[in-house]
Design a protein around this motif. Structure first.
Motif, PDB file in Angstrom:
ATOM      1  N   LYS A 114       0.858  -1.192   0.000  1.00  0.00           N
ATOM      2  CA  LYS A 114       0.000   0.000   0.000  1.00  0.00           C
ATOM      3  C   LYS A 114       0.893   1.240   0.000  1.00  0.00           C
ATOM      4  O   LYS A 114       1.726   1.395  -0.873  1.00  0.00           O
ATOM      5  CB  LYS A 114      -0.992  -0.040   1.141  1.00  0.00           C
ATOM      6  N   ASN A 115       0.755   2.109   0.982  1.00  0.00           N
ATOM      7  CA  ASN A 115       1.587   3.323   1.042  1.00  0.00           C
ATOM      8  C   ASN A 115       2.794   3.146   1.946  1.00  0.00           C
ATOM      9  O   ASN A 115       3.421   4.118   2.341  1.00  0.00           O
ATOM     10  CB  ASN A 115       0.757   4.508   1.535  1.00  0.00           C
ATOM     11  N   SER A 116       3.112   1.900   2.291  1.00  0.00           N
ATOM     12  CA  SER A 116       4.206   1.627   3.210  1.00  0.00           C
ATOM     13  C   SER A 116       4.949   0.391   2.725  1.00  0.00           C
ATOM     14  O   SER A 116       5.087   0.183   1.527  1.00  0.00           O
ATOM     15  CB  SER A 116       3.635   1.421   4.613  1.00  0.00           C
ATOM     16  N   PHE A 117       5.418  -0.422   3.633  1.00  0.00           N
ATOM     17  CA  PHE A 117       6.091  -1.670   3.299  1.00  0.00           C
ATOM     18  C   PHE A 117       5.898  -2.629   4.461  1.00  0.00           C
ATOM     19  O   PHE A 117       5.547  -2.225   5.568  1.00  0.00           O
ATOM     20  CB  PHE A 117       7.581  -1.442   3.015  1.00  0.00           C
ATOM     21  N   LYS A 118       6.098  -3.912   4.185  1.00  0.00           N
ATOM     22  CA  LYS A 118       6.000  -4.902   5.254  1.00  0.00           C
ATOM     23  C   LYS A 118       7.265  -5.748   5.263  1.00  0.00           C
ATOM     24  O   LYS A 118       7.859  -6.024   4.210  1.00  0.00           O
ATOM     25  CB  LYS A 118       4.751  -5.761   5.114  1.00  0.00           C
ATOM     26  N   LYS A 119       7.657  -6.144   6.467  1.00  0.00           N
ATOM     27  CA  LYS A 119       8.836  -6.979   6.628  1.00  0.00           C
ATOM     28  C   LYS A 119       8.507  -8.378   6.125  1.00  0.00           C
ATOM     29  O   LYS A 119       7.470  -8.932   6.455  1.00  0.00           O
ATOM     30  CB  LYS A 119       9.256  -7.032   8.094  1.00  0.00           C
TER      31      LYS A 119
END
Length: 162
Positions: free
Chosen positions: A109-114
């Motif tokens: 989305k507008n971020s990131f995930k580990k």
């Protein structure tokens, strides 16, 4: 009469208890951490990701943590110094575990995930005031086995109360 009053109202006939001596607050300090770079990271993205990784660094101390911005498509990232140093305030003057982790991330989305841990190392440090320490540390994988990967960091302790 004092013993009767003590039994009835918990006092001794109006006498005020002696104040307890005040204890000195334990010495406090702050820790500043800069995460400069990592080298020799494993490729986590596979063929579609160009056999690279999208690493970000995490620093954890005493239930608090900070993260760098990710460096996209890189096995030898130099982390942006914007937002650094990471400052851990009001720490007790005792030995602390400073944990460094490198993660591969994916846009989300507008971020990131580990997605996958690429390496980790924990320093057990006691405050050492006055000098900034420059460290190049070998990372271990999730199972604790040393990797060829390294992380380069800088740490500085400052006393904040006597």
């Amino acid at each position: 009469m004092g013993s009767v009053c003590h039994k009835i109202c918990g006092g001794d006939g109006g006498a005020k208890p002696m104040p307890k001596p005040t204890e000195a607050a334990p010495p406090r300090c702050k820790l500043e951490v800069w995460v400069h770079s990592a080298k020799g990271l494993k490729a986590a993205d596979g063929l579609l990701g160009g056999l690279l990784s999208d690493p970000l660094a995490v620093v954890k101390v005493a239930h608090h943590h900070f993260e760098t911005e990710p460096v996209w498509n890189n096995l030898n990232p130099v982390f942006d110094q914007k937002g650094q140093p990471f400052t851990f305030e009001n720490l007790a003057e005792e030995q602390h575990h400073i944990q460094f982790e490198i993660w591969d991330v994916d846009p989300h989305k507008n971020s990131f995930k580990k997605k996958k841990m690429l390496g980790q190392v924990t320093l057990q440090e006691r405050p050492d005031y006055g000098q900034t320490q420059h460290c190049s540390l070998k990372l271990s994988d999730v199972a604790g086995k040393l990797c060829k990967s390294t992380i380069t960091v800088e740490i500085k302790w400052t006393k904040t109360s006597p």
